[in-house]
Design a protein around this motif. Structure first.
Motif, PDB file in Angstrom:
ATOM      1  N   TYR A   1     -12.821  12.080   6.520  1.00 31.13           N
ATOM      2  CA  TYR A   1     -12.737  10.923   5.618  1.00 31.13           C
ATOM      3  C   TYR A   1     -13.089   9.646   6.376  1.00 31.13           C
TER       4      TYR A   1
ATOM      5  N   VAL B   1     -16.830   9.539   6.754  1.00 35.51           N
ATOM      6  CA  VAL B   1     -17.492   9.102   5.518  1.00 35.51           C
ATOM      7  C   VAL B   1     -17.449   7.582   5.428  1.00 35.51           C
TER       8      VAL B   1
ATOM      9  N   ARG C   1     -11.794  -1.721   1.262  1.00 32.67           N
ATOM     10  CA  ARG C   1     -12.105  -0.543   0.461  1.00 32.67           C
ATOM     11  C   ARG C   1     -11.538   0.719   1.120  1.00 32.67           C
TER      12      ARG C   1
ATOM     13  N   LYS D   1      -9.043   2.973  -1.020  1.00 31.03           N
ATOM     14  CA  LYS D   1      -9.667   4.190  -1.552  1.00 31.03           C
ATOM     15  C   LYS D   1      -9.431   5.403  -0.667  1.00 31.03           C
ATOM     16  N   VAL D   2      -9.165   5.190   0.622  1.00 31.67           N
ATOM     17  CA  VAL D   2      -9.018   6.323   1.533  1.00 31.67           C
ATOM     18  C   VAL D   2      -7.625   6.367   2.155  1.00 31.67           C
TER      19      VAL D   2
ATOM     20  N   PRO E   1      -4.344   6.561  -0.542  1.00 29.60           N
ATOM     21  CA  PRO E   1      -4.226   7.863  -1.221  1.00 29.60           C
ATOM     22  C   PRO E   1      -3.980   9.014  -0.249  1.00 29.60           C
ATOM     23  N   SER E   2      -4.578   8.942   0.936  1.00 23.70           N
ATOM     24  CA  SER E   2      -4.446  10.025   1.896  1.00 23.70           C
ATOM     25  C   SER E   2      -3.040  10.082   2.483  1.00 23.70           C
TER      26      SER E   2
END
Lengths: 277, 279
Positions: free
Chosen positions: A177, A180, A190, A194-195, A198-199
């Protein structure tokens, strides 16, 4: 030996039939709790322990009134169990919210920056071993007043599982992740929304759930040594001072029940919010 | 046109223009407790714009390291990798990667994964356009129906399709794939190979792909890079695969050239550079 089923095959689906079939799940806890209460009753009646019997909670007038009228309010500290509980829960809510905000923020920081983690980890590991009760005198010296001191005790007790779990959650973000995000040159903001969040969310929730129980334990410790506070903790201490043993027992049962409800509530919230599970 | 087998000297098929992507005397050395460990040694190679290159070699030969130096996740210890005349120093969206484990975000849908990539790499495009690109690329890999599904609900083949759609949606100049179809069943693998070729035909980006499958390389690639065994792996041979495009699997398999190339690759991998397991 061939195992045989105690149930008749093709039993009709009646309520009684359901009760019999599901007895495996409700019968053991019922027997366990019933047996415990029975033993307590016998020990009390035979005067082997000084605690009043469970039935006395209903036969004794003081405790019966407390059970029947949780909403009474005669001013001052003379209030029903509902108001006592609400006062305690209010403090827990404040200290716990503060612990969640600070714990998640610091947890993310030390999860992202190994150097900061190395700098503060020994301190955190040391502080989290200090019992809630030991914080009470320090809190009283720091704040001079009962209310902020109680909130501080909750805060300092509840923060560690949140902080440590959040940091671990951030460290556990899969390298894929992160790669990416790197290749897409994602902005920090972001990446965060977004990462990272949530992770790490399942870990954060684990911390929050452990901490709600600790916060509730801490409020009792805090209130017991803070005379003149409305709250379930001081209610118990006051009952002890005046030798109302039945009230102590009732207060303890009440505390256990509230703690259980808080834990279930967090578990439910966890299943609702945790994504990707 | 017949195949030209090129021995170590690369770049015979390069166009008259300056090469698009160049490896210039690239070596990679990792420091270890037992001293420096050389993974790659003196790689020189030129890749043309729009070319489809496959890399094959036994495990441990530094294929992934080679491609990581293009994506920017690794930097050469010596030499440099040059794209468009600029030395590659860090990852960027002009060199998009299809990661081995897909690396899709499981808390988002297929569509959201693709959209997030476009939105991150090209934040200044109008929103309507970004949404359109995302939908268009999911359609290219046949995922219009499954676009709103969460990643966990998708099969391995569908996940790989999302990963490819995401990678191509940001219109990279170089697409890097690290054994993209290794974990898939034979039928899904062939379907995806064909889809990849179709999309590549419309976009004509440069592709660098690691594979273990000689048939896959023969179907997909313009050139096949065969690596010698590590440590200190080099490029053993670069084989030109000159079947006309668009390619048809049945047709190329009937071509006698197919078996010449296949035998040459097999000979390279299993006779000349057979893997020594006792290493």
């Amino acid at each position: 030996m061939v195992p045989t089923s105690p149930r008749r095959p093709g039993a009709t689906p009646s309520p009684l039939g359901w009760l019999t079939r599901s007895s495996g799940s409700w019968l053991p806890p019922l027997l366990g709790i019933g047996g415990f209460l029975l033993l307590w009753q016998i020990l009390s009646i035979t005067k082997m322990i000084a605690l009043p019997a469970p039935t006395s909670l209903f036969t004794e007038e003081r405790t019966r009134n407390l059970i029947l009228y949780p909403f009474y309010d005669r001013g001052g500290l003379d209030k029903g169990l509902f108001w006592q509980t609400m006062a305690s829960l209010g403090r827990v809510a404040q200290g716990y919210t503060l612990a969640a905000l600070v714990g998640i923020a610091v947890g993310i920081t030390i999860g992202l920056k190994p150097t900061i983690n190395r700098a503060f980890d020994p301190l955190f590991q040391f502080l989290r071993m200090v019992a809630p009760l030991a914080w009470v005198p320090i809190a009283l010296v720091l704040f001079q007043k009962n209310q902020p001191a109680a909130i501080f005790v909750i805060f300092i007790t509840a923060i560690w599982p949140i902080l440590i779990n959040t940091a671990e959650g951030v460290r556990q973000i899969p390298q894929d992740y992160r790669n990416v995000a790197l290749v897409l040159q994602m902005s920090n903001r972001r990446f965060f929304t977004k990462v990272l969040i949530p992770s790490a969310l399942p870990y954060i929730f684990t911390g929050l759930r452990i901490s709600i129980g600790l916060a509730w334990l801490a409020i009792i410790a805090a209130e017991i040594v803070m005379p003149g506070t409305l709250g379930i903790g001081f209610f118990i201490w006051d009952a002890y001072q005046q030798n109302y043993v039945g009230e102590i027992v009732l207060g303890v049962i009440w505390i256990g029940a509230i703690g259980l409800v808080l834990d279930r509530l967090m578990a439910w919230l966890q299943t609702r919010i945790s994504p990707g599970q | 046109m017949s195949a030209v087998i090129q021995s170590p000297v690369p770049d015979l098929g390069a166009p008259p223009t300056e090469a698009f992507l160049r490896f210039e005397n690239v070596s990679k050395v990792y420091p270890t407790a037992k001293g420096p460990y050389t993974v790659l040694d003196g790689i020189d190679m030129a890749v043309n714009q729009g070319e489809f290159m496959c890399v094959i070699g036994h495990s441990g030969c530094g294929k992934s390291t080679l491609l990581n130096m293009v994506s920017g996740f690794a930097t050469p210890s010596e030499g440099q990798v040059v794209l468009h005349g600029n030395t590659i120093t860090r990852p960027g969206p002009d060199r998009m990667v299809v990661f081995q484990g897909y690396a899709l975000l499981p808390w988002f849908t297929a569509y959201e994964n693709v959209y997030l990539a476009i939105d991150s790499a090209k934040p200044h495009l109008p929103e309507r356009e970004k949404k359109e690109i995302a939908r268009e690329h999911l359609a290219m890999v046949g995922l219009t129906e499954a676009a709103e599904k969460k990643i966990l609900q998708l099969s391995g083949g569908m996940k790989q399709r999302v990963a490819i759609a995401r990678a191509l949606a940001i219109r990279p100049e170089v697409l890097i794939l690290d054994e993209p179809f290794g974990a898939l069943d034979a039928i899904t693998k062939e379907e995806l190979q064909e889809e990849l070729l179709t999309i590549w035909n419309t976009q004509k980006c440069t592709v660098l792909m690691i594979t273990h499958d000689i048939d896959e390389a023969l179907f997909l690639a313009d050139r096949l890079v065969m690596m010698t065994n590590g440590p200190a792996a080099k490029i053993g041979e670069i084989m030109e695969i000159s079947f006309p495009r668009p390619r048809n699997r049945e047709e190329i398999m009937e071509d006698p050239l197919y078996y010449d190339l296949r035998n040459r690759a097999l000979d390279f991998l299993y006779s000349r550079f057979a893997h020594d397991d006792t290493e």
